[in-house]
Motif scaffolding. Sequence first.
Motif: not given
Length: 251
Positions: A68-72, A235-250
């Motif tokens: 599964i190449v997508c890390p999410f 990148f190792h399929a682990e949950l990041p410490k900080t989470l943001g809402r996925p979308g377009i980068a501002t």
Amino acid sequence: MLIRSCLVALTGLSLSYFAFAAPGNPERLPSQIDPNISPAGFELSRAELVSRYPDIEEGSQQVENKKIVCPFLRMLERAGLFNPELETQSTLTVGIIKIASYAREFGCVVAGCGGVAAAVSAGQVTELASTPGKVNVEALHKALGISHECGLTFAKGGSVVDDATRDSTLAALKERADTLGRLTFDDLEAVKLSICEAQDVKISAPGRVEIGLIYTFLGGNERGFIDYDDVVRFFHAELPKTLGRPGIATH
């Protein structure tokens, strides 16, 4: 030439359904969001996600599925969300509605993830890699129109996560991180473009979307930077410490 995929876009490519925050001031905002508070757009806090899905926490012995190449999506599989599908079929094919439902807990609105999953399914059906209404998460490189080359974690022409490629990407990002281990959107873009250049590949629209979704999912819009260590985790399929809402980068 068959295009390969790192489908981070499944974290929510749907401009109609996202509200975007302006980038924060990295000197004033903390380097980590309170894990007990649900980030905007998330049903659960990070602490609740770890409690519910302990196998995505750093240090877990649960092995990642490198097909599964997508890390999410690899993170969702590592959490055990795709286990029922594995019990009944030889390839890991998941329904569009199920993917949207699973991803919702991790900040992706149903319409966003569902729409992208539908596009992936359509692309795979064209390549005879899946059936209507389903996504073969182990064959994301066959999603016509969505997949792309010069991946951050897979080699040129590859269809699985390649340790050497992933390590090389992380090493390049580490060199660009500041003394506090922070990376900007421009850092991500520069590394991505250098990979494309080395492979003599022109970056595609999905490839550019990938950068923004990594940046936003790791809290880039809220803080104006992301943590290098969070990129390593993701990148190792682990949950990041900080989470943001996925979308377009501002940025």
